[in-house]
Design a protein around this motif. Structure first.
Motif, short mmCIF file in Angstrom:
data_model
loop_
_atom_site.label_atom_id
_atom_site.label_comp_id
_atom_site.label_asym_id
_atom_site.label_seq_id
_atom_site.Cartn_x
_atom_site.Cartn_y
_atom_site.Cartn_z
N TYR A 39 36.17 41.37 21.65
CA TYR A 39 35.49 40.69 20.54
C TYR A 39 34.28 39.90 21.02
O TYR A 39 33.21 39.90 20.42
CB TYR A 39 36.48 39.76 19.84
CG TYR A 39 35.83 38.80 18.86
CD1 TYR A 39 35.25 39.26 17.67
CD2 TYR A 39 35.80 37.43 19.12
CE1 TYR A 39 34.65 38.39 16.79
CE2 TYR A 39 35.21 36.55 18.24
CZ TYR A 39 34.63 37.03 17.07
OH TYR A 39 34.03 36.16 16.20
N VAL A 40 34.45 39.21 22.16
CA VAL A 40 33.38 38.33 22.63
C VAL A 40 32.27 39.10 23.34
O VAL A 40 31.09 38.81 23.14
CB VAL A 40 33.96 37.24 23.58
CG1 VAL A 40 32.83 36.39 24.18
CG2 VAL A 40 34.94 36.35 22.82
N TYR A 41 32.64 40.11 24.16
CA TYR A 41 31.64 40.70 25.07
C TYR A 41 31.24 42.14 24.79
O TYR A 41 30.14 42.54 25.15
CB TYR A 41 32.14 40.61 26.51
CG TYR A 41 32.25 39.20 27.01
CD1 TYR A 41 31.12 38.44 27.24
CD2 TYR A 41 33.50 38.62 27.24
CE1 TYR A 41 31.22 37.14 27.69
CE2 TYR A 41 33.61 37.31 27.70
CZ TYR A 41 32.46 36.57 27.92
OH TYR A 41 32.55 35.28 28.36
N LEU A 42 32.13 42.94 24.24
CA LEU A 42 31.85 44.38 24.19
C LEU A 42 31.21 44.78 22.87
O LEU A 42 31.71 44.45 21.80
CB LEU A 42 33.13 45.19 24.43
CG LEU A 42 33.82 44.90 25.77
CD1 LEU A 42 35.02 45.83 25.96
CD2 LEU A 42 32.84 45.07 26.93
N ARG A 43 30.10 45.50 22.95
CA ARG A 43 29.40 45.95 21.75
C ARG A 43 29.12 47.44 21.85
O ARG A 43 28.83 47.96 22.93
CB ARG A 43 28.06 45.21 21.61
CG ARG A 43 28.21 43.71 21.34
CD ARG A 43 28.78 43.46 19.95
NE ARG A 43 28.97 42.03 19.70
CZ ARG A 43 30.10 41.36 19.96
NH1 ARG A 43 31.14 41.99 20.49
NH2 ARG A 43 30.19 40.08 19.69
#
Ligand SMILES: [Zn+2]
Lengths: 91, 209
Positions: A39-43
């Motif tokens: 959720y925080v880092y992966l796009r």
């Protein structure tokens, strides 16, 4: 590129600020570390229609959810992001 | 404890020089006027209180607050749309002041006093539209931006609240700009540069018209 703000109408790109992917949803409390990391880092690096958050900083200061084709810049929908127009929430 | 004496001043106090500016061989095509001494209150509906705010505003001002980008005027006030569920209340100094309005809207809205946080500049005249077209991407054609139209927009990368007032007695259009105090001098100089070729008449009003 121009964006049709649902509150202000059609405006030039310079009035807007890009936040990024509108898809990630905050994991529930107690979610695994992997889910939170995701959720925080992966796009995703999408080539095509993408749901994005844009901020009408130089206008009405509303957050917008824009569906934009990253290959052509064609915009297929613009809607207020969740919570915009606080008076309407829970009304 | 230190004692402070607060003195409110216009952010254009040094930059504004009343009189003629720019081209002299033409009839003045633009009037740039700073208006001082106004009350300006930002009103934003609280969560779920949009309808309640709307009825409180109608009761207070005698006109409905704008729900779309417009500026509406009653006898002693102008209500300017500034975003979803929010508007600005512009009145003569002391008229609709913070201490009065905070009572009227205590149940439905959050208020913020912007009276000394903005500068109010009025751009009028036969060349006003032409000059503003250099600085703004808004379509100001009379059919697209009639009297009472408003926009929260950027002029020369500076956020402003912008609306068209009633025409001057000579029939020329009037555009009003509310700009954050710290950006006012920069925007003022940009406007002077944009207006210079049309001949500018710089003015100062100590009271809201
Ligand atoms: Zn907008």
């Amino acid at each position: 590129m121009r964006i049709v703000c649902p509150f202000c109408g059609e405006r030039e790109l310079g009035e807007f600020t890009y936040l990024g992917d509108a898809k990630p949803a905050r994991p529930a409390a107690g979610a695994s570390e992997d889910d939170v990391f995701d959720y925080v880092y992966l796009r995703d690096n999408i080539a095509g229609a993408m749901s994005e958050h844009w901020y009408h900083a130089g206008g009405c200061r509303a957050w917008l959810k824009v569906t934009r084709n990253t290959l052509t810049h064609e915009i297929s929908s613009v809607e207020p992001a969740a919570g915009v127009g606080a008076a309407k929430v829970g009304a | 404890m230190a004692e402070f004496s607060w003195l409110s001043r216009s952010p254009l106090e040094h930059a504004l020089v009343v009189g003629a500016h720019g081209a002299r061989d033409v009839a003045s095509g633009i009037s740039l006027t700073e208006v001082r001494n106004f009350n300006l209150i930002q009103i934003m509906a609280r969560r779920g209180k949009g309808a309640e705010l709307a009825s409180a505003a109608t009761a207070r001002f005698g006109v409905a607050a704008p729900a779309v980008p417009k500026a509406v005027s009653a006898s002693d006030v102008t209500l300017i749309w500034s975003g979803p569920d929010q508007f600005l209340v512009l009145s003569k100094s002391g008229k609709h002041a913070m201490d009065i309005l905070s009572h009227a809207f205590s149940q439905s809205a959050s208020l913020s006093d912007q009276s000394h946080a903005r500068a109010l500049i009025s751009v009028a005249g036969a060349k006003a539209r032409t000059m503003l077209a250099k600085l703004s991407s808004i379509d100001l054609h009379p059919t697209a931006f009639p009297i009472g139209a408003a926009a929260a927009t950027s002029i020369d990368h500076t956020s402003v609240n912008f609306w068209r007032g009633n025409d001057r007695p000579d029939g020329q259009p009037v555009f009003n700009v509310l700009v954050l105090a710290s950006f006012a001098e920069s925007l003022w100089r940009t406007m002077l540069d944009a207006a210079a070729e049309y001949g500018v008449d710089i003015g100062l009003s100590e009271e809201l018209g």
